[in-house]
Design a protein around this motif. Structure first.
Motif, PDB file in Angstrom:
ATOM      1  N   UNK A  89       0.830  -1.203   0.000  1.00 51.01           N
ATOM      2  CA  UNK A  89       0.000   0.000   0.000  1.00 51.01           C
ATOM      3  C   UNK A  89       0.868   1.257   0.000  1.00 51.01           C
ATOM      4  N   UNK A  90       1.878   1.277   0.865  1.00 52.11           N
ATOM      5  CA  UNK A  90       2.722   2.465   0.963  1.00 52.11           C
ATOM      6  C   UNK A  90       3.644   2.618  -0.238  1.00 52.11           C
ATOM      7  N   UNK A  91       3.958   1.517  -0.900  1.00 53.33           N
ATOM      8  CA  UNK A  91       4.753   1.600  -2.124  1.00 53.33           C
ATOM      9  C   UNK A  91       3.893   1.914  -3.345  1.00 53.33           C
ATOM     10  N   UNK A  92       2.565   1.899  -3.124  1.00 51.77           N
ATOM     11  CA  UNK A  92       1.611   2.130  -4.217  1.00 51.77           C
ATOM     12  C   UNK A  92       1.815   1.118  -5.343  1.00 51.77           C
ATOM     13  N   UNK A  93       2.017  -0.131  -4.951  1.00 53.16           N
ATOM     14  CA  UNK A  93       2.192  -1.215  -5.914  1.00 53.16           C
ATOM     15  C   UNK A  93       0.956  -2.107  -5.940  1.00 53.16           C
ATOM     16  N   UNK A  94       0.538  -2.549  -7.116  1.00 51.05           N
ATOM     17  CA  UNK A  94      -0.634  -3.430  -7.224  1.00 51.05           C
ATOM     18  C   UNK A  94      -0.293  -4.881  -6.885  1.00 51.05           C
ATOM     19  N   UNK A  95       0.221  -5.083  -5.667  1.00 48.40           N
ATOM     20  CA  UNK A  95       0.526  -6.431  -5.186  1.00 48.40           C
ATOM     21  C   UNK A  95      -0.538  -6.787  -4.158  1.00 48.40           C
ATOM     22  N   UNK A  96      -1.331  -7.790  -4.461  1.00 52.50           N
ATOM     23  CA  UNK A  96      -2.375  -8.239  -3.536  1.00 52.50           C
ATOM     24  C   UNK A  96      -1.820  -9.330  -2.632  1.00 52.50           C
ATOM     25  N   UNK A  97      -2.091  -9.206  -1.344  1.00 52.51           N
ATOM     26  CA  UNK A  97      -1.644 -10.182  -0.353  1.00 52.51           C
ATOM     27  C   UNK A  97      -2.890 -10.839   0.234  1.00 52.51           C
ATOM     28  N   UNK A  98      -2.995 -12.149   0.089  1.00 44.95           N
ATOM     29  CA  UNK A  98      -4.202 -12.863   0.509  1.00 44.95           C
ATOM     30  C   UNK A  98      -3.863 -13.837   1.638  1.00 44.95           C
ATOM     31  N   UNK A  99      -4.537 -13.666   2.762  1.00 42.93           N
ATOM     32  CA  UNK A  99      -4.381 -14.517   3.942  1.00 42.93           C
ATOM     33  C   UNK A  99      -5.540 -15.513   3.949  1.00 42.93           C
ATOM     34  N   UNK A 100      -5.231 -16.781   3.722  1.00 43.63           N
ATOM     35  CA  UNK A 100      -6.241 -17.838   3.648  1.00 43.63           C
ATOM     36  C   UNK A 100      -6.220 -18.617   4.955  1.00 43.63           C
ATOM     37  N   UNK A 101      -7.130 -18.288   5.847  1.00 39.65           N
ATOM     38  CA  UNK A 101      -7.133 -18.873   7.182  1.00 39.65           C
ATOM     39  C   UNK A 101      -7.932 -20.176   7.187  1.00 39.65           C
ATOM     40  N   UNK A 102      -7.193 -21.236   7.171  1.00 33.72           N
ATOM     41  CA  UNK A 102      -7.789 -22.557   7.110  1.00 33.72           C
ATOM     42  C   UNK A 102      -8.205 -23.031   8.505  1.00 33.72           C
ATOM     43  N   UNK A 103      -8.768 -24.230   8.546  1.00 39.23           N
ATOM     44  CA  UNK A 103      -9.223 -24.809   9.801  1.00 39.23           C
ATOM     45  C   UNK A 103      -8.068 -24.986  10.772  1.00 39.23           C
ATOM     46  N   UNK A 104      -8.411 -25.210  12.019  1.00 34.24           N
ATOM     47  CA  UNK A 104      -7.403 -25.515  13.028  1.00 34.24           C
ATOM     48  C   UNK A 104      -6.860 -26.918  12.786  1.00 34.24           C
ATOM     49  N   UNK A 105      -6.024 -27.405  13.691  1.00 36.01           N
ATOM     50  CA  UNK A 105      -5.367 -28.699  13.521  1.00 36.01           C
ATOM     51  C   UNK A 105      -6.363 -29.822  13.793  1.00 36.01           C
ATOM     52  N   UNK A 106      -7.189 -30.092  12.760  1.00 38.02           N
ATOM     53  CA  UNK A 106      -8.202 -31.135  12.880  1.00 38.02           C
ATOM     54  C   UNK A 106      -8.068 -32.076  11.700  1.00 38.02           C
ATOM     55  N   UNK A 107      -8.347 -33.346  11.905  1.00 36.07           N
ATOM     56  CA  UNK A 107      -8.178 -34.351  10.877  1.00 36.07           C
ATOM     57  C   UNK A 107      -9.536 -34.868  10.414  1.00 36.07           C
ATOM     58  N   UNK A 108      -9.542 -35.366   9.148  1.00 30.25           N
ATOM     59  CA  UNK A 108     -10.723 -36.049   8.651  1.00 30.25           C
ATOM     60  C   UNK A 108     -11.666 -35.148   7.882  1.00 30.25           C
ATOM     61  N   UNK A 109     -12.660 -35.761   7.261  1.00 26.64           N
ATOM     62  CA  UNK A 109     -13.664 -35.038   6.499  1.00 26.64           C
ATOM     63  C   UNK A 109     -15.033 -35.571   6.878  1.00 26.64           C
ATOM     64  N   UNK A 110     -16.077 -34.903   6.352  1.00 24.72           N
ATOM     65  CA  UNK A 110     -17.417 -35.380   6.587  1.00 24.72           C
ATOM     66  C   UNK A 110     -18.088 -34.776   7.808  1.00 24.72           C
ATOM     67  N   UNK A 111     -17.417 -33.831   8.480  1.00 24.41           N
ATOM     68  CA  UNK A 111     -18.004 -33.153   9.618  1.00 24.41           C
ATOM     69  C   UNK A 111     -18.248 -31.692   9.246  1.00 24.41           C
ATOM     70  N   UNK A 112     -19.188 -31.076   9.948  1.00 26.92           N
ATOM     71  CA  UNK A 112     -19.586 -29.712   9.597  1.00 26.92           C
ATOM     72  C   UNK A 112     -18.407 -28.756   9.583  1.00 26.92           C
ATOM     73  N   UNK A 113     -17.524 -28.860  10.596  1.00 25.07           N
ATOM     74  CA  UNK A 113     -16.457 -27.886  10.723  1.00 25.07           C
ATOM     75  C   UNK A 113     -15.258 -28.189   9.827  1.00 25.07           C
ATOM     76  N   UNK A 114     -15.191 -29.393   9.294  1.00 26.13           N
ATOM     77  CA  UNK A 114     -14.018 -29.791   8.524  1.00 26.13           C
ATOM     78  C   UNK A 114     -14.359 -29.796   7.035  1.00 26.13           C
ATOM     79  N   UNK A 115     -13.753 -28.896   6.286  1.00 24.76           N
ATOM     80  CA  UNK A 115     -14.022 -28.802   4.855  1.00 24.76           C
ATOM     81  C   UNK A 115     -13.295 -29.913   4.108  1.00 24.76           C
ATOM     82  N   UNK A 116     -13.937 -30.447   3.084  1.00 27.55           N
ATOM     83  CA  UNK A 116     -13.256 -31.396   2.213  1.00 27.55           C
ATOM     84  C   UNK A 116     -12.168 -30.662   1.439  1.00 27.55           C
ATOM     85  N   UNK A 117     -11.246 -31.419   0.889  1.00 25.76           N
ATOM     86  CA  UNK A 117     -10.172 -30.817   0.103  1.00 25.76           C
ATOM     87  C   UNK A 117     -10.731 -30.017  -1.057  1.00 25.76           C
ATOM     88  N   UNK A 118     -11.729 -30.573  -1.736  1.00 23.91           N
ATOM     89  CA  UNK A 118     -12.314 -29.887  -2.887  1.00 23.91           C
ATOM     90  C   UNK A 118     -13.037 -28.614  -2.466  1.00 23.91           C
TER      91      UNK A 118
END
Length: 233
Positions: free
Chosen positions: A163-192
């Motif tokens: 922002x301060x350099x006025x450069x069009x570089x977008x920084x994206x923070x992708x906050x994934x789930x906590x340290x949980x294993x497995x799929x098929x539960x409401x809080x755990x997203x599938x890979x897809x």
């Protein structure tokens, strides 16, 4: 043709995102430690993929990324999906050190290179998978939570820098789930589901995205819980 680099594309979400980007018309540089898995993916569509074997812990990782970027032409997106972490209630330093080598030292090395690359290119999108666990400390995985807090703050610093350099570089923070294993539960997203959410967030030009959005509820709760209550959890 649009081009992207996915670091940590040998399996899981990194691989799923690479596949979605290729299907969307990108030429994708897939990078990771396990050559056989990279080649296996590349063989599904040789015109869409370039491979590079690397380890973010190695001092020479930036040179390898530079070569991959040259082969791709001019990638407009660099996505960092590499990471590690273990439950470590016993505070085994070997586990903490391994986490810090990847999630702090390796992450910083790659982020610095990628930001400088986009400075020279004149813009681009730099994204990384962090974690909801980075919002508070963790008694069962202290180094993992701390390393993700580091990543969240580092990305915010880069966003401020652009922002301060006025450069069009977008920084994206992708906050994934906590340290949980497995799929098929409401809080755990599938890979897809996670890969779809990530690609959508990048195209929508979001700065912060919870993967998936329902984890935003957890993020808000973590921020609101008073310290005197949180330490009892």
């Amino acid at each position: 043709m649009r081009a992207a680099i996915v670091i940590g594309a040998t399996s899981g979400i990194g691989q799923a995102v690479a596949v979605r980007l290729a299907a969307a018309g990108y030429r994708v540089g897939i990078a990771g430690r396990r050559e056989e898995l990279l080649l296996e993916l590349a063989q599904t569509d040789p015109d869409r993929y370039e491979t590079e074997v690397l380890d973010v812990e190695d001092a020479g990782v930036c040179e390898r990324l530079e070569k991959l970027a040259e082969r791709l032409g001019s990638p407009e997106l660099i996505l960092f999906c590499a990471g590690t972490g273990e439950l470590n209630d016993a505070l085994d330093y070997r586990l903490e050190e391994a986490t810090n080598r990847v999630n702090v030292a390796g992450f910083t090395r790659v982020m610095d290179w990628a930001y400088r690359y986009f400075e020279q290119r004149g813009g681009g999108c730099l994204a990384a998978i962090t974690s909801v666990m980075g919002l508070r400390g963790s008694r069962t995985a202290p180094s993992y939570a701390a390393s993700k807090a580091y990543q969240i703050n580092y990305l915010e610093g880069l966003r401020q820098k652009a922002f301060y350099q006025k450069l069009p570089i977008r920084i994206v923070d992708l906050r994934r789930t906590a340290m949980m294993k497995g799929e098929g539960h409401f809080w755990i997203a599938s890979t897809e589901e996670a890969a779809r959410c990530i690609c959508k967030a990048i195209e929508a030009r979001r700065a912060v995205q919870y993967v998936t959005p329902r984890w935003r509820i957890v993020g808000l709760l973590l921020r609101w819980i008073p310290e005197r209550l949180y330490r009892r959890m």
